[in-house]
Design an enzyme around this catalytic site. Structure first.
Site, PDB file in Angstrom:
ATOM      1  N   SER A  23       0.794  -1.235   0.000  1.00 33.28           N
ATOM      2  CA  SER A  23       0.000   0.000   0.000  1.00 33.28           C
ATOM      3  C   SER A  23       0.819   1.274   0.000  1.00 33.28           C
ATOM      4  CB  SER A  23      -0.974   0.003   1.192  1.00 33.28           C
ATOM      5  OG  SER A  23      -2.043  -0.876   0.943  1.00 33.28           O
ATOM      6  N   LYS A  54       0.027   3.427  -2.897  1.00 33.84           N
ATOM      7  CA  LYS A  54      -1.114   4.348  -2.936  1.00 33.84           C
ATOM      8  C   LYS A  54      -0.705   5.820  -3.061  1.00 33.84           C
ATOM      9  CE  LYS A  54      -4.619   1.445  -0.645  1.00 33.84           C
ATOM     10  NZ  LYS A  54      -3.924   0.146  -0.694  1.00 33.84           N
ATOM     11  N   TYR A  64     -10.758   1.894   4.894  1.00 29.92           N
ATOM     12  CA  TYR A  64      -9.637   1.540   4.033  1.00 29.92           C
ATOM     13  C   TYR A  64     -10.022   0.420   3.082  1.00 29.92           C
ATOM     14  CZ  TYR A  64      -4.633   1.102   3.032  1.00 29.92           C
ATOM     15  OH  TYR A  64      -3.401   1.105   2.436  1.00 29.92           O
TER      16      TYR A  64
END
Length: 415
Positions: A85, A88, A196
């Site tokens: 992640s 991101k 999330y």
């Protein structure tokens, strides 16, 4: 960083010289070196690379441990990691580049660009016969909501109801990089709360639609190439895979065990929210660009006002950062800075108060599932990144190492 639920432990630091950490400041750097070396030597973590920088200079670089099938390869600044992640923020930066070009807007319905998001459905539960109960969302999804995790999308591993839906409907995991993996309902109406999930994977599709390029091509041309991020990619070559640190699982007795881990080498779509591999050295360049308000080594990646916009709170009074787990083998329940109000910008978690490690209020940060972490402190003009490869996320031993590394960086600044 501290996590709730007893997920912090202490790492004993021994008085011995560092083996191969690099530290421009001998006193503060020595403490960081000891922390990293002892964590690896004790078996608490399998290997680690940590780096920190100001706007213009790398102020700490350390690498400890062995990797490879025979544990014969020295971990180094060039070791590759699945950054998960931590992809991101990169995806968010790409979206903001397109916003600067007026190819995207933050608050227009994203269904105008992606028809598959034009009529989102909300999962309300399950009927007595097990059928999912769905209803139309009360409003459209916007790019701002996707970037801030307020769209309503979740991860199956973080939400029991969504996991039940995925199992019942035979939805493949998002890491399969197949189109059917996107067939997830919303967990709530867009804008209602922070949760999330796969929102940034959808942003990857938005970027491809707006730019006319596949994600790997776009990232290489507009972010990685200009920044000199020579190893960061969705598709590591065989040479880069040889430098990839193996994935490890934390067993119930606290020991570590290497486990197989692969993402598709030729995926149907690139996993914008979690599919990148790279080095800590590469990622530090991205973080220095943020510190320099969009510019690195004389090349402008984003406008200064765009960087400042991304660092602002975009979720109002909603709380960010607390995540639960429906799959404890992948992640623990975790909340960064429990007791503190957290907000979310266009790509990062924002701490609203100073932290015990020294991070200023208004700093930015996030992490990757395999226990990779970063922060950017615009007030103190410092940034840092630390990487290992352990599942589940929020590993107590690694979190403690991160805490001590970050605190050591601030001590070095103050020395």
């Amino acid at each position: 960083m501290q996590t709730e639920g007893g997920n912090t432990v202490s790492t004993n630091i021994v008085e011995q010289p560092a083996e191969h950490g690099v530290s421009p400041n001998s006193d503060a750097g020595f403490t960081i070196d000891e922390t990293l070396a002892q964590a690896v030597q004790s078996g608490n973590i399998p290997g680690v690379v940590a780096m920190a920088a100001t706007r213009d200079n790398v102020v700490y670089e350390g690498a400890y441990g062995q990797s490879g099938e025979e544990q014969s390869v020295q971990v180094s600044a060039d070791s590759m990691f699945w950054i998960a992640s931590m992809s991101k923020p990169i995806t968010s930066i790409a979206a903001m580049q397109l916003l600067e070009q007026n190819k995207l807007q933050l608050d227009r319905p994203i269904g105008e660009l992606l028809p598959e998001l034009a009529n989102p459905q909300v999962l309300e539960g399950f009927a007595t016969d097990g059928r999912p109960l769905m209803r139309p969302a009360k409003g459209p999804i916007t790019l701002r909501q996707l970037l801030t995790h307020t769209s309503g999308f979740g991860y199956a591993f973080g939400e029991a109801q969504l996991l039940k839906y995925v199992q019942k409907e035979a939805i493949p995991d998002v890491t399969t990089c197949t189109p059917n993996a996107f067939r997830l309902p919303l967990m709530f109406d867009p804008g209602e709360r922070w949760h999330y999930g796969i929102s940034l994977d959808w942003v990857g599709k938005v970027i491809e639609a707006a730019s006319g390029q596949r994600l790997e091509e776009y990232f290489q041309q507009h972010i990685f190439g200009p920044l000199g991020m020579v190893d960061t990619t969705f598709a590591p070559t065989s040479e880069r895979r040889e430098r990839l640190m193996p994935m490890h699982a934390r067993l119930p007795d606290g020991s570590l065990q290497p486990i197989p881990f692969e993402l598709p080498e030729d995926p149907e779509f690139y996993l914008a929210g979690g599919g990148l591999f790279g080095t800590a050295r590469d990622y530090l360049k991205l973080l220095q660009m943020i510190l320099n308000e969009g510019t690195f080594n004389g090349l402008q990646i984003l406008r200064p006002e765009t960087v400042r916009l991304m660092a602002q709170n975009h979720i109002g009074d909603l709380q960010a950062g607390k995540m639960t787990s429906a799959m404890p083998e992948l992640t623990q329940d975790v909340e960064f800075f429990p007791g503190m109000e957290k907000r979310w910008g266009l790509g990062y978690l924002i701490n609203t108060e100073a932290t015990p490690e020294g991070r200023s209020a208004g700093s930015l940060g996030w992490a990757g599932l395999a226990n990779t972490y970063f922060w950017v402190d615009p007030a103190r003009q410092v940034t840092g990144v630390i990487m290992t490869q352990i599942l589940p996320f929020a590993d107590p031993a690694m979190m403690e190492v991160f805490n001590q590394f970050e605190a050591g960086v601030y001590r070095q600044l103050d020395a």
